[in-house]
Scaffold this active site. Structure first.
Site, PDB file in Angstrom:
ATOM      1  N   CYS A  75     -25.608   3.885  19.832  1.00  0.00           N
ATOM      2  CA  CYS A  75     -24.497   4.816  20.354  1.00  0.00           C
ATOM      3  C   CYS A  75     -23.329   3.912  20.796  1.00  0.00           C
ATOM      4  O   CYS A  75     -23.363   2.724  21.183  1.00  0.00           O
ATOM      5  CB  CYS A  75     -25.121   5.258  21.723  1.00  0.00           C
ATOM      6  SG  CYS A  75     -23.910   6.028  22.682  1.00  0.00           S
TER       7      CYS A  75
ATOM      8  N   ASP B  63      -9.786   7.056  25.582  1.00  0.00           N
ATOM      9  CA  ASP B  63     -10.221   7.404  24.278  1.00  0.00           C
ATOM     10  C   ASP B  63      -9.413   6.731  23.111  1.00  0.00           C
ATOM     11  O   ASP B  63      -8.247   6.665  23.260  1.00  0.00           O
ATOM     12  CB  ASP B  63      -9.981   8.849  24.263  1.00  0.00           C
ATOM     13  CG  ASP B  63     -10.726   9.537  23.110  1.00  0.00           C
ATOM     14  OD1 ASP B  63     -11.817  10.493  23.408  1.00  0.00           O
ATOM     15  OD2 ASP B  63     -10.425   9.420  21.942  1.00  0.00           O
TER      16      ASP B  63
ATOM     17  N   HIS C 200     -27.822   6.312  28.878  1.00  0.00           N
ATOM     18  CA  HIS C 200     -27.907   6.936  27.582  1.00  0.00           C
ATOM     19  C   HIS C 200     -28.379   8.450  27.879  1.00  0.00           C
ATOM     20  O   HIS C 200     -29.482   8.562  27.877  1.00  0.00           O
ATOM     21  CB  HIS C 200     -28.121   6.378  26.372  1.00  0.00           C
ATOM     22  CG  HIS C 200     -28.068   7.200  25.112  1.00  0.00           C
ATOM     23  ND1 HIS C 200     -27.124   7.094  24.256  1.00  0.00           N
ATOM     24  CD2 HIS C 200     -28.904   8.243  24.663  1.00  0.00           C
ATOM     25  CE1 HIS C 200     -27.273   7.954  23.172  1.00  0.00           C
ATOM     26  NE2 HIS C 200     -28.187   8.612  23.375  1.00  0.00           N
TER      27      HIS C 200
ATOM     28  N   ASN D 191     -17.626  18.599  25.816  1.00  0.00           N
ATOM     29  CA  ASN D 191     -17.725  19.249  24.323  1.00  0.00           C
ATOM     30  C   ASN D 191     -19.482  19.281  24.159  1.00  0.00           C
ATOM     31  O   ASN D 191     -20.075  18.337  24.496  1.00  0.00           O
ATOM     32  CB  ASN D 191     -17.214  18.464  23.150  1.00  0.00           C
ATOM     33  CG  ASN D 191     -15.590  18.800  23.255  1.00  0.00           C
ATOM     34  OD1 ASN D 191     -15.289  19.878  23.908  1.00  0.00           O
ATOM     35  ND2 ASN D 191     -14.920  17.350  23.181  1.00  0.00           N
TER      36      ASN D 191
ATOM     37  N   GLY E  21     -16.782  20.954  18.658  1.00  0.00           N
ATOM     38  CA  GLY E  21     -16.347  19.337  18.001  1.00  0.00           C
ATOM     39  C   GLY E  21     -16.916  18.029  18.584  1.00  0.00           C
ATOM     40  O   GLY E  21     -16.331  17.161  18.528  1.00  0.00           O
TER      41      GLY E  21
ATOM     42  N   HIS F 212     -20.510  12.645  28.018  1.00  0.00           N
ATOM     43  CA  HIS F 212     -19.319  12.212  28.554  1.00  0.00           C
ATOM     44  C   HIS F 212     -18.300  13.207  28.920  1.00  0.00           C
ATOM     45  O   HIS F 212     -18.372  14.381  28.293  1.00  0.00           O
ATOM     46  CB  HIS F 212     -18.499  11.348  27.495  1.00  0.00           C
ATOM     47  CG  HIS F 212     -18.467  11.919  26.321  1.00  0.00           C
ATOM     48  ND1 HIS F 212     -19.323  12.224  25.396  1.00  0.00           N
ATOM     49  CD2 HIS F 212     -17.345  12.387  25.491  1.00  0.00           C
ATOM     50  CE1 HIS F 212     -19.088  12.701  24.218  1.00  0.00           C
ATOM     51  NE2 HIS F 212     -17.643  12.869  24.298  1.00  0.00           N
TER      52      HIS F 212
ATOM     53  N   HIS G 214     -14.370  14.200  29.216  1.00  0.00           N
ATOM     54  CA  HIS G 214     -12.830  13.867  28.851  1.00  0.00           C
ATOM     55  C   HIS G 214     -11.922  14.256  30.077  1.00  0.00           C
ATOM     56  O   HIS G 214     -11.925  15.381  30.675  1.00  0.00           O
ATOM     57  CB  HIS G 214     -12.297  14.956  27.532  1.00  0.00           C
ATOM     58  CG  HIS G 214     -12.994  14.750  26.575  1.00  0.00           C
ATOM     59  ND1 HIS G 214     -12.455  13.762  25.397  1.00  0.00           N
ATOM     60  CD2 HIS G 214     -14.343  14.805  25.884  1.00  0.00           C
ATOM     61  CE1 HIS G 214     -13.423  13.956  24.450  1.00  0.00           C
ATOM     62  NE2 HIS G 214     -14.580  14.500  24.785  1.00  0.00           N
TER      63      HIS G 214
END
Ligand code: AMP
Ligand code: ZN
Length: 122
Positions: free
Chosen positions: A13, A39, A55, A96, A102, A109, A111
């Site tokens: 990952c 990002d 994780h 997402n 997408g 996570h 954004h």
């Protein structure tokens, strides 16, 4: 059916590799549960990823743990937005989930996107 363990998946990952410092990334924020990085492909002047140290995968998480980790991600994102001085002008927080959204990285996570007037999400 043979399924891969969380440990096996985290070894490949990208976010776990960054957390383990196997890949370099500037760490913008870190506490006992969460870290944040820029990002690599920013879609706005401020585009930061807020990531659990562990994780974990959104769609697999047990309800109580999901509530806890989403709270932690949100609180951290809010602190980071203040640090980047975009609290008053506003920003967007996005998770997402799956193909249609997408999603490209399985590790949960959030954004944090801002620094300009954002188009409506669709
Ligand atoms: P998502 O599409 O929600 O799964 O978001 C994954 C994000 O991770 C994308 O916006 C990518 O640009 C970003 N990303 C992928 N690799 C890296 C990296 N090495 N450092 C920072 N961001 C990355
Ligand atoms: Zn991971």
């Amino acid at each position: 059916m043979i399924t891969k363990s969380s440990d096996e998946k985290s070894q490949k990952c990208i976010f776990c590799m960054i957390r383990k410092e196997e890949i370099h990334s500037q760490i913008l924020y870190k506490d006992s549960d969460v870290f944040a990085i820029y990002d690599i492909n920013p879609r706005a002047p401020i585009h930061i990823l807020v990531i659990p140290l562990k994780h974990v995968v959104f769609s697999n998480l047990k309800e109580k743990i999901l509530l806890d980790i989403l709270g932690k991600l949100s609180l951290s994102a809010r602190k980071i937005a203040e640090k980047f001085d975009i609290k008053s002008e506003g920003y967007r927080l996005v998770i997402n989930q799956g193909n249609n959204a997408g999603q490209t990285v399985e590790h949960l996570h959030m954004h944090l996107i801002g620094g300009k007037k954002l188009a409506p999400e669709g």
